[in-house]
Scaffold this active site. Structure first.
Site, short mmCIF file in Angstrom:
data_model
loop_
_atom_site.label_atom_id
_atom_site.label_comp_id
_atom_site.label_asym_id
_atom_site.label_seq_id
_atom_site.Cartn_x
_atom_site.Cartn_y
_atom_site.Cartn_z
N LYS A 159 -33.34 -4.66 52.75
CA LYS A 159 -34.73 -5.44 53.35
C LYS A 159 -35.37 -4.71 51.43
CE LYS A 159 -39.48 -2.83 53.62
NZ LYS A 159 -39.84 -4.20 52.86
N GLU A 234 -33.92 6.94 45.53
CA GLU A 234 -34.23 6.63 44.07
C GLU A 234 -35.89 6.33 43.68
OE1 GLU A 234 -32.49 6.64 40.85
OE2 GLU A 234 -30.51 6.80 41.79
N CYS A 268 -39.54 2.05 36.64
CA CYS A 268 -39.91 3.98 37.27
C CYS A 268 -39.71 4.92 36.17
CB CYS A 268 -38.36 3.92 38.09
SG CYS A 268 -36.52 3.45 37.84
N GLU A 369 -47.58 9.54 38.43
CA GLU A 369 -46.75 8.48 37.68
C GLU A 369 -47.47 6.93 37.71
OE1 GLU A 369 -43.95 6.43 39.63
OE2 GLU A 369 -42.98 6.81 38.96
P1 NAD Z 1 -42.96 2.09 47.49
O1 NAD Z 1 -42.24 3.39 48.07
O2 NAD Z 1 -44.00 1.38 48.28
O3 NAD Z 1 -41.79 0.92 48.69
C1 NAD Z 1 -40.54 0.39 48.63
C2 NAD Z 1 -40.04 -0.24 49.82
O4 NAD Z 1 -40.03 0.57 50.83
C3 NAD Z 1 -40.38 -1.51 49.87
O5 NAD Z 1 -39.60 -2.06 50.35
C4 NAD Z 1 -41.43 -1.29 50.81
O6 NAD Z 1 -41.89 -2.36 51.85
C5 NAD Z 1 -40.50 -0.18 52.15
N1 NAD Z 1 -41.32 0.74 52.50
C6 NAD Z 1 -43.28 1.33 52.83
N2 NAD Z 1 -43.03 1.69 53.63
C7 NAD Z 1 -41.71 2.51 54.68
C8 NAD Z 1 -41.45 3.36 55.18
N3 NAD Z 1 -42.05 4.08 55.94
N4 NAD Z 1 -40.55 3.48 55.50
C9 NAD Z 1 -38.87 2.39 55.26
N5 NAD Z 1 -39.82 1.49 54.18
C10 NAD Z 1 -40.66 1.86 53.95
O7 NAD Z 1 -42.96 1.22 45.92
P2 NAD Z 1 -43.01 0.58 45.85
O8 NAD Z 1 -44.59 0.31 45.00
O9 NAD Z 1 -42.25 -1.65 45.86
O10 NAD Z 1 -42.15 0.48 44.25
C11 NAD Z 1 -42.51 1.54 43.01
C12 NAD Z 1 -41.95 2.62 42.71
O11 NAD Z 1 -40.20 2.91 43.01
C13 NAD Z 1 -42.48 3.72 41.86
O12 NAD Z 1 -43.05 4.97 42.57
C14 NAD Z 1 -40.93 3.77 41.00
O13 NAD Z 1 -40.76 4.65 40.18
C15 NAD Z 1 -39.98 3.98 42.15
N6 NAD Z 1 -38.53 2.76 41.39
C16 NAD Z 1 -37.50 4.44 41.16
C17 NAD Z 1 -36.30 3.17 41.05
C18 NAD Z 1 -35.30 4.52 40.02
O14 NAD Z 1 -34.40 4.47 39.98
N7 NAD Z 1 -36.01 6.18 40.48
C19 NAD Z 1 -36.13 2.29 40.48
C20 NAD Z 1 -37.34 1.37 40.66
C21 NAD Z 1 -38.79 1.77 41.21
#
Ligand code: NAD
Length: 479
Positions: A159, A234, A268, A369
């Protein structure tokens, strides 16, 4: 009728395409297909070498279509074409890395067993994996999951973020073209609550691997607990970039900019928390701010563009909220803090690279963040204080140390509670080196051999070569 979602180019808000959001029922159907392919298909039982060959074919196809994929990623995310090309190269490297690790999945003979016993560890696939990715590195983040999950023999439901799904759609086409059997890799498109949530809730999913925000990660972990799924997370970071007075200052300034402003800070591991020795603090921060003001924002397809826009209007509004917080908290604005003036950027979600001085550890601006192009600069005097500040965060993803005294730099690196520490560098990762977070930055590791073993179930098979009654319970008669 499912709602139709417009996929927007963050550079100018033009509509790139429209995609029908799928429903919860469709996500459950995708899980059923993956379950069926796992329980009744050949993929889990194919040799690791066969599966590795498929991964290498995927890498070949990604190389063939590199330019097209990179352009799509730039349209979808706003990042520069140069960055998108690097992303595709990195994804190819990850598929090739795992395409070379079939040998790690061969059974391991256990040494030092009792006499007349043979025992071995088999590395079996976990089962059906739900793989959920964020919008900032769409192709890259899902590939870090898909490549090892497939090598280990799992089936999966992927997804992507509903904001940036385009290169993931392309990747799933290439998986098919590379010869992956039907039902092994299934794509779902739509929102988190609708099609993401079933991946952490449904009893037919054995493992959920998620990259995204802390808040969503916590929700996923809680709902996965009900069926005791394996969970890999992550999450976010608030990553310190520590500069000692004896650092190579020009290089450290240069990296302070890329650490924080690469991909408009939507990384991130971005080094937005600058922690500088007091002897050089004023000059260092002034120079970072001066150069931040020179950063050229623009269309990711223009060669002289150094940084693109933020991903969406909502995300820019969130980042702008921190400008108000910074004012309330008394940080000193040294650069940016506003949208750009150029008329040609007015339709995009741009925000100027921003530098705040006079920051301290208790500020929300320093602890949260922001996921935008905002540097907070703090001062330190002693090595212990630098280490303390570097660890003064709930997160633990990555950090950097700048010093020409390598013993000191190694000492500080050892004490930092972060999953990656760079010395006189900031940013790179390697497919063969584990990536992941301490503390609230996550659970488990991606990349490296640990990133493969997230997707295996080690099974111990113990065979007695000379079975004989033990007579532990020796009574055979009833009185
Ligand atoms: P997000 O948590 O809003 O969404 C991430 C994914 O989860 C999306 O596909 C979203 O549709 C899905 N999602 C949302 N609610 C959900 C639920 N209840 N159940 C299952 N899936 C759900 O994050 P974002 O805004 O897309 O990404 C930014 C974040 O990602 C930042 O916090 C960043 O630090 C983190 N990030 C971490 C890494 C790492 O390697 N640690 C890498 C990239 C991004």
């Amino acid at each position: 009728m499912s709602p139709v979602r417009q996929i927007i180019n963050p550079f100018d808000q033009s509509v790139l395409t429209e995609i029908e959001d799928q429903t919860r029922e469709q996500a459950i159907q995708a899980i059923a297909k993956a379950r069926n392919a796992f329980d009744h298909g050949d993929w889990p039982h194919a040799s690791p070498e066969h599966r590795a060959a498929v991964l290498n074919r995927v890498a070949d196809l990604l190389e063939r279509d590199k330019e097209d994929i990179a352009r799509t990623e730039t349209l979808d995310t706003g990042k520069t074409l140069v960055e998108s090309r690097i992303d595709v190269d990195d994804v190819v490297a990850v598929f090739r890395y795992y395409g070379n690790l079939a040998g790690l999945l061969h059974p391991k003979v256990v040494q030092g067993t009792p006499p007349d016993v043979v025992s071995r560890i088999d590395y079996e696939p976990v089962g059906v994996c739900g793989l959920i990715a964020p919008w900032n590195y769409p192709l890259l983040q899902i590939s870090w999951k898909i490549a090892p999950a497939l090598l280990a023999g799992n089936t999966l439901v992927g997804k992507p973020s509903e904001i940036t799904p385009l290169t993931t759609i392309k990747l799933f086409e290439l998986l098919q073209e590379a010869g992956l059997p039907d039902g092994v890799a299934n794509l779902v498109l739509g929102t988190g609550p609708e099609v993401g949530a079933p991946l952490s809730e449904h009893p037919d999913v054995d493992l959920v691997s998620f990259t995204g925000s802390l808040a969503t990660g916590q929700r996923i972990m809680a709902s996965a607990a009900k069926t005791v799924k394996k969970v890999a997370l992550e999450l976010g970071g608030k990553n310190p970039n520590i500069v000692f007075a004896d650092a190579d200052i020009d290089t450290a300034v240069d990296y302070a900019l890329t650490a924080a402003f690469f991909h408009a800070g939507q990384v991130c591991s971005s080094g937005t928390r600058l922690i500088v020795h007091t002897d050089i603090y004023d000059d260092f921060v002034d120079e970072v701010a001066r150069r931040a003001d020179l950063i050229k924002l623009g269309n990711g397809f223009d060669e002289d563009t150094e940084s693109g826009p933020l991903v969406s209007a909502e995300h820019r509004a969130k980042v702008e909220g921190y400008i108000e917080i910074a004012q309330q908290e008394g940080a000193t604005l040294k650069a940016g803090g506003r949208r750009p003036d150029e008329p040609e950027l007015q339709n995009g979600f741009f925000f100027r690279p921003t530098v705040y001085a006079d920051c301290h550890k208790d500020m929300k601006l320093v602890q949260d963040e922001t996921f935008g192009p905002i540097i907070t600069a703090e001062r330190f005097t002693t090595e212990d204080e630098a280490t303390f500040l570097g660890n003064n965060t709930d997160y633990g993803l990555a950090g950097g140390v700048w010093s020409q005294d390598l013993e000191k730099a190694q000492r500080v690196a050892k004490k930092l509670r972060h999953g990656t520490v760079w010395i006189n560098e900031f940013g790179p990762y390697l497919p063969q080196a584990e990536w992941g977070g301490f503390k609230r930055s996550g659970v488990g590791r991606e990349l490296g051999t640990a990133g493969l073993h997230e997707y295996t179930e080690p099974k111990h098979v113990y065979q007695n070569l000379k079975p004989a009654a033990q007579n532990w319970f020796a009574r055979k008669d009833s009185q």
